[in-house]
Enzyme design. Structure first.
Site, PDB file in Angstrom:
ATOM      1  N   ASP A 136     -11.980  48.202 -13.738  1.00  0.00           N
ATOM      2  CA  ASP A 136     -12.517  47.135 -13.208  1.00  0.00           C
ATOM      3  C   ASP A 136     -13.820  46.734 -14.007  1.00  0.00           C
ATOM      4  O   ASP A 136     -14.831  46.269 -13.509  1.00  0.00           O
ATOM      5  CB  ASP A 136     -12.782  47.211 -12.081  1.00  0.00           C
ATOM      6  CG  ASP A 136     -13.145  45.843 -11.155  1.00  0.00           C
ATOM      7  OD1 ASP A 136     -12.552  44.845 -11.415  1.00  0.00           O
ATOM      8  OD2 ASP A 136     -13.818  45.875 -10.172  1.00  0.00           O
TER       9      ASP A 136
ATOM     10  N   GLY B 176     -19.773  37.770  -7.859  1.00  0.00           N
ATOM     11  CA  GLY B 176     -18.595  38.724  -8.070  1.00  0.00           C
ATOM     12  C   GLY B 176     -18.518  39.637  -6.637  1.00  0.00           C
ATOM     13  O   GLY B 176     -19.390  39.698  -6.039  1.00  0.00           O
TER      14      GLY B 176
END
Length: 244
Positions: free
Chosen positions: A125, A8
């Site tokens: 997020d 990520g």
């Protein structure tokens, strides 16, 4: 010190493991010197770190703002949730009781951010790579660089530049920039679906013929056939317990 791997854009791979003189293990994040967004994110992290204290949030232990911009966090030995959940081997360590405990821990963190802290904080997020696991597999949320905080209600706020991760952003935020606590709840819902199915919602972006958005499985729930999309490992675990 040594690098800590992960996945990520904002994952644990941006960290380096170290040890303080008293033996305390730490994780150090180095921010880019060339990034204009880096200073804004750093300021955001520091302001929120001074306000937010909860057992399901990663604790900021210190910082350096001189030659390099460094953030020092508590060390989380099991790294991020995605390194377990989306790995075919390590996922076997996540039986349903452990997954449920992780879901509950994330829920407690969100409740604190939205309702119990002095400021109403919208993370913006939330995703498995921003959920770290301690030595006992307890979840702690990381990375408040994109978060927004307010003492009042933000349900009608609009942002000109939606930020976050595709696959986790709700439509009203991704397309129109509408910011509210509902954005985090949408993120959380995606994470729960990923925990149940054992698949990433973003796996549909690859070229595999059986790729499908995890969110499309919601129809299975409404049709009463949710067990059809359950992670096979969970089904096997349930079968073994039933036999004994």
């Amino acid at each position: 010190m040594r690098s800590i791997s992960g996945t990520g854009n904002h994952s644990y791979s941006t960290f380096v493991q170290g040890t303080l003189q008293d033996g305390t293990e730490i994780a150090v994040k180095k921010l880019s010197q060339n990034s204009s967004q880096g200073f804004h994110e750093l300021k955001n992290k520091l302001v929120l770190a001074a306000e937010l204290k909860h057992r399901n949030l990663v604790q900021l232990l210190g910082l350096c703002l001189r030659e390099e911009k460094l953030l020092v966090y508590e060390y989380m030995p099991n790294r991020s949730l995605d390194t377990f959940l989306f790995d075919p081997v390590r996922r076997q360590q996540l039986d349903w009781s452990r997954r449920f405990a992780i879901i509950c821990g994330i829920t407690r963190a969100i409740l604190y951010l939205h309702e119990e802290s002095r400021l109403k904080v919208i993370h913006r997020d939330l995703k498995p790579s921003n959920v770290l696991l301690d030595s006992d597999m307890n979840p702690k949320i990381l990375d408040f660089g994109l978060a927004r905080a307010s003492a009042g209600d933000q349900s009608g706020d609009i942002t000109r530049r939606p930020v976050g991760t595709l696959g986790y952003m709700p439509p009203e935020y991704a397309y129109w920039g509408q910011v509210s606590t509902k954005s985090d709840m949408f993120n959380f819902g995606v994470i729960v679906l990923e925990m149940v199915t054992g698949r990433s919602n973003n796996s549909a972006h690859n070229n595999s013929s059986d790729s499908v958005f995890v969110l499309s499985h919601w129809d299975k729930w409404r049709a009463g056939s949710a067990l059809d999309v359950m992670d096979p490992l969970l089904a096997e675990s349930r079968y073994r317990k039933a036999r004994f």
